[in-house]
Design a protein around this motif. Structure first.
Motif, short mmCIF file in Angstrom:
data_model
loop_
_atom_site.label_atom_id
_atom_site.label_comp_id
_atom_site.label_asym_id
_atom_site.label_seq_id
_atom_site.Cartn_x
_atom_site.Cartn_y
_atom_site.Cartn_z
N LEU A 64 -74.76 7.90 78.09
CA LEU A 64 -75.38 8.81 77.13
C LEU A 64 -74.61 10.13 77.01
N HIS A 65 -73.31 10.02 77.04
CA HIS A 65 -72.37 11.15 76.88
C HIS A 65 -72.49 12.18 78.00
N ALA A 66 -72.92 11.76 79.18
CA ALA A 66 -73.02 12.70 80.29
C ALA A 66 -71.64 13.19 80.74
N ILE A 67 -70.61 12.34 80.61
CA ILE A 67 -69.26 12.75 81.04
C ILE A 67 -68.43 13.28 79.88
N TRP A 68 -68.99 13.30 78.68
CA TRP A 68 -68.24 13.72 77.51
C TRP A 68 -67.66 15.14 77.62
N PRO A 69 -68.42 16.13 78.12
CA PRO A 69 -67.83 17.47 78.23
C PRO A 69 -66.61 17.51 79.15
N PHE A 70 -66.62 16.68 80.19
CA PHE A 70 -65.47 16.64 81.09
C PHE A 70 -64.26 15.99 80.42
N LEU A 71 -64.51 15.02 79.56
CA LEU A 71 -63.42 14.41 78.80
C LEU A 71 -62.82 15.41 77.82
N TRP A 72 -63.68 16.22 77.22
CA TRP A 72 -63.19 17.23 76.29
C TRP A 72 -62.31 18.24 77.04
N ILE A 73 -62.74 18.67 78.21
CA ILE A 73 -61.95 19.61 79.01
C ILE A 73 -60.63 18.96 79.42
N TRP A 74 -60.68 17.70 79.85
CA TRP A 74 -59.48 16.97 80.27
C TRP A 74 -58.49 16.88 79.10
N ALA A 75 -58.97 16.60 77.93
CA ALA A 75 -58.09 16.49 76.76
C ALA A 75 -57.50 17.84 76.38
N MET A 76 -58.28 18.91 76.57
CA MET A 76 -57.82 20.24 76.17
C MET A 76 -56.86 20.87 77.18
N LEU A 77 -56.84 20.39 78.41
CA LEU A 77 -55.99 21.00 79.43
C LEU A 77 -54.50 20.88 79.13
N TYR A 78 -54.08 19.79 78.55
CA TYR A 78 -52.67 19.53 78.35
C TYR A 78 -52.23 19.95 76.95
N ARG A 79 -51.10 20.60 76.90
CA ARG A 79 -50.45 20.91 75.63
C ARG A 79 -48.97 20.62 75.78
N GLU A 80 -48.39 20.01 74.79
CA GLU A 80 -47.01 19.54 74.90
C GLU A 80 -46.02 20.68 75.14
N ASP A 81 -46.27 21.84 74.56
CA ASP A 81 -45.32 22.94 74.69
C ASP A 81 -45.39 23.65 76.04
N ARG A 82 -46.52 23.57 76.75
CA ARG A 82 -46.64 24.26 78.03
C ARG A 82 -47.11 23.37 79.16
N GLY A 83 -47.30 22.08 78.89
CA GLY A 83 -47.74 21.17 79.94
C GLY A 83 -49.19 21.44 80.33
N TRP A 84 -49.45 21.39 81.62
CA TRP A 84 -50.82 21.57 82.12
C TRP A 84 -51.21 23.04 82.22
N GLY A 85 -50.23 23.93 82.24
CA GLY A 85 -50.54 25.35 82.25
C GLY A 85 -50.85 25.93 83.61
N PHE A 86 -50.63 25.16 84.67
CA PHE A 86 -50.94 25.65 86.01
C PHE A 86 -49.74 26.34 86.66
N ALA A 87 -48.55 25.95 86.32
CA ALA A 87 -47.35 26.48 86.96
C ALA A 87 -46.89 27.75 86.24
N THR A 88 -46.07 28.53 86.94
CA THR A 88 -45.49 29.70 86.30
C THR A 88 -44.43 29.24 85.31
N LYS A 89 -44.05 30.11 84.45
CA LYS A 89 -43.06 29.75 83.45
C LYS A 89 -41.71 29.53 84.13
N ASN A 90 -41.08 28.41 83.83
CA ASN A 90 -39.84 28.02 84.50
C ASN A 90 -38.71 28.99 84.22
#
Length: 106
Positions: A55-81
């Motif tokens: 019943l979409h209980a995990i849907w918000p976590f999927l949305w966060i998971w999908a939003m975490l990654y961006r092709e230009d900056r990756g996951w965004g956790f590391a400092t800029k290379n």
């Protein structure tokens, strides 16, 4: 009699709209992942289908998971290379300069 058929038609229309609406909503994280070229697109899509059964209980976590990654900056956790590489180069220059100064003074 005509109101019965009109009510039945409205009930069927609302039921189909809700059914397809829920399917469209569950696919939003997958569409975000495709747009961002996410490396886990298939997993997000499969988890989206699983979220239908929860019943979409995990849907918000999927949305966060999908939003975490961006092709230009990756996951965004590391400092800029490039900043990190510039600091390493500067440190190497200072160490070499320090070695030259200590060698010249001896």
């Amino acid at each position: 009699m005509i109101l019965d058929y009109l009510a039945l038609g409205a009930l069927i229309f609302v039921g189909l709209t809700l059914f397809y609406g829920i399917i469209v909503v569950h696919d939003i994280p997958y569409e975000i992942a495709v747009h961002r070229n996410h490396p886990h697109q298939d997993a997000i899509h499969a988890a989206g289908w699983v979220s239908l059964f929860t019943l979409h209980a995990i849907w918000p976590f999927l949305w966060i998971w999908a939003m975490l990654y961006r092709e230009d900056r990756g996951w965004g956790f590391a400092t800029k290379n490039h900043e990190l590489e510039a600091l390493r180069e500067r440190l190497a220059q200072l160490e070499a300069q320090h070695k030259n100064n200590t060698a010249n003074h001896q």
